[in-house]
Design a protein around this motif. Structure first.
Motif, PDB file in Angstrom:
ATOM      1  N   MET A 151      53.566 -37.442   2.881  1.00  0.00           N
ATOM      2  CA  MET A 151      53.292 -37.696   4.106  1.00  0.00           C
ATOM      3  C   MET A 151      52.219 -38.749   4.661  1.00  0.00           C
ATOM      4  O   MET A 151      52.272 -39.334   5.861  1.00  0.00           O
ATOM      5  N   PHE A 152      51.349 -39.116   3.604  1.00  0.00           N
ATOM      6  CA  PHE A 152      50.208 -40.174   4.099  1.00  0.00           C
ATOM      7  C   PHE A 152      50.946 -41.472   4.295  1.00  0.00           C
ATOM      8  O   PHE A 152      51.817 -41.999   3.623  1.00  0.00           O
ATOM      9  N   PRO A 153      50.594 -42.078   5.304  1.00  0.00           N
ATOM     10  CA  PRO A 153      51.420 -43.382   6.146  1.00  0.00           C
ATOM     11  C   PRO A 153      51.611 -44.370   4.928  1.00  0.00           C
ATOM     12  O   PRO A 153      52.771 -44.998   4.945  1.00  0.00           O
ATOM     13  N   ILE A 154      50.460 -44.673   4.429  1.00  0.00           N
ATOM     14  CA  ILE A 154      50.423 -45.859   3.455  1.00  0.00           C
ATOM     15  C   ILE A 154      50.682 -45.707   1.954  1.00  0.00           C
ATOM     16  O   ILE A 154      50.871 -46.488   1.200  1.00  0.00           O
ATOM     17  N   SER A 155      51.217 -44.429   1.789  1.00  0.00           N
ATOM     18  CA  SER A 155      51.438 -44.129   0.106  1.00  0.00           C
ATOM     19  C   SER A 155      52.943 -44.733  -0.050  1.00  0.00           C
ATOM     20  O   SER A 155      53.854 -44.695   0.518  1.00  0.00           O
ATOM     21  N   PRO A 156      52.825 -45.587  -1.497  1.00  0.00           N
ATOM     22  CA  PRO A 156      54.319 -46.066  -1.617  1.00  0.00           C
ATOM     23  C   PRO A 156      55.120 -45.089  -2.132  1.00  0.00           C
ATOM     24  O   PRO A 156      55.025 -44.612  -3.598  1.00  0.00           O
ATOM     25  N   SER A 157      56.032 -44.537  -1.693  1.00  0.00           N
ATOM     26  CA  SER A 157      56.948 -43.430  -1.884  1.00  0.00           C
ATOM     27  C   SER A 157      57.796 -44.002  -2.811  1.00  0.00           C
ATOM     28  O   SER A 157      58.262 -43.121  -3.816  1.00  0.00           O
ATOM     29  N   TRP A 158      58.192 -45.149  -2.576  1.00  0.00           N
ATOM     30  CA  TRP A 158      59.229 -45.673  -3.599  1.00  0.00           C
ATOM     31  C   TRP A 158      58.730 -45.702  -5.228  1.00  0.00           C
ATOM     32  O   TRP A 158      59.503 -45.441  -6.139  1.00  0.00           O
ATOM     33  N   LEU A 159      57.500 -46.042  -5.244  1.00  0.00           N
ATOM     34  CA  LEU A 159      56.734 -46.043  -6.650  1.00  0.00           C
ATOM     35  C   LEU A 159      56.714 -44.573  -7.284  1.00  0.00           C
ATOM     36  O   LEU A 159      56.915 -44.251  -8.252  1.00  0.00           O
ATOM     37  N   LEU A 160      56.545 -43.539  -6.252  1.00  0.00           N
ATOM     38  CA  LEU A 160      56.438 -42.187  -6.685  1.00  0.00           C
ATOM     39  C   LEU A 160      57.968 -41.895  -7.264  1.00  0.00           C
ATOM     40  O   LEU A 160      58.066 -41.068  -8.157  1.00  0.00           O
TER      41      LEU A 160
END
Length: 265
Positions: free
Chosen positions: A160-169
């Motif tokens: 949910m955090f806007p600047i979190s790198p979801s692709w890396l996760l």
């Protein structure tokens, strides 16, 4: 060693297939347009979205298939610049498929693409992940193990955090001992607020004047507020879990010593 070439082969075949699907669009060049170009300005995007909406009336099956394949391609292979591409595709979903249909479609595709990225990384990408993120994986894996009892809230916060790198996760999750069901659920629920905002922007595209209207300050604050909810829950759960463990240890110790006390009496 063979696994090193499987992932690039899948990526190459998928790229060529998607390129062929886009280039063979039936009836796209009727107005003199010779090529499909990514919009660089907001005005160009609104024109493109309007053309997509008109094109859908004649070729609904084709444009739906291309949208699904392009979304899965972007999400599965963690394409560089995917944050802008994700905004673009989600807004197009709202403009072309209406708000609720587009929102449901985008949530399903986000979850499916993230799951495919997880599986491809686990099956064919171990050598690449260890080469580029090897030193950080040990630290992250220890953190995940220490917080295994509150793993889902932390994953929801990261989504949910806007600047979190979801692709890396998506790429490193298989090597952090994150179970696939929890991972997929976090992608479905955690990215839903972001997806809804983008799809809603596409649905009301005629009322927008620039990209800043999509992610205004108030919108970013809302996303941060959503992200803090699972984080607060995770922080609250830790002392409760420790307290519960202490109670369990005390009860187990009492059960061990109670027969001894009986014999002495």
């Amino acid at each position: 060693m063979t696994r090193l070439f499987i992932l690039p082969a899948i990526f190459g075949i998928s790229s060529l297939s998607l390129w062929y699907m886009i280039c063979s669009a039936p009836g796209w060049n009727t107005d003199g347009t010779t090529t499909f170009e990514m919009p660089k300005q907001f005005d160009n995007f609104t024109v493109l979205a309007t053309k997509f909406k008109e094109y859908k009336e004649q070729h609904f099956a084709y444009i739906s298939a291309v949208f699904i394949c392009a979304y899965l391609y972007k999400q599965t292979f963690a394409i560089p610049g995917s944050f802008f591409l994700s905004i673009l595709q989600n807004v197009i979903a709202g403009a072309v498929f209406d708000m609720w249909s587009g929102f449901f479609l985008v949530c399903c595709l986000t979850t499916a693409g993230s799951t495919l990225c997880y599986l491809f990384s686990e099956l064919f990408g171990r050598e690449y992940v260890l080469y580029y993120f090897g030193q950080k994986l040990t630290y992250l894996q220890q953190k995940v193990d220490d917080n295994s009892n509150r793993l889902l809230p932390f994953l929801l916060f990261a989504r949910m955090f806007p600047i979190s790198p979801s692709w890396l996760l998506n790429i490193v999750a298989p090597f952090l001992n994150i179970p696939l069901p929890i991972f997929a659920f976090s992608a479905l629920i955690g990215l839903a607020p972001y997806n809804f905002i983008c799809v809603q922007a596409g649905y009301i595209l005629s009322d927008l004047r620039s990209w800043d209207d999509v992610f205004s300050t108030s919108t970013m604050l809302k996303l941060c507020s959503f992200a803090l909810l699972p984080l607060a829950y995770a922080i609250f759960m830790r002392p409760r879990a420790k307290f519960q463990n202490i109670i369990t240890d005390v009860e187990s110790n009492n059960n061990i010593y109670s027969p001894v006390k009986t014999q002495i009496i």
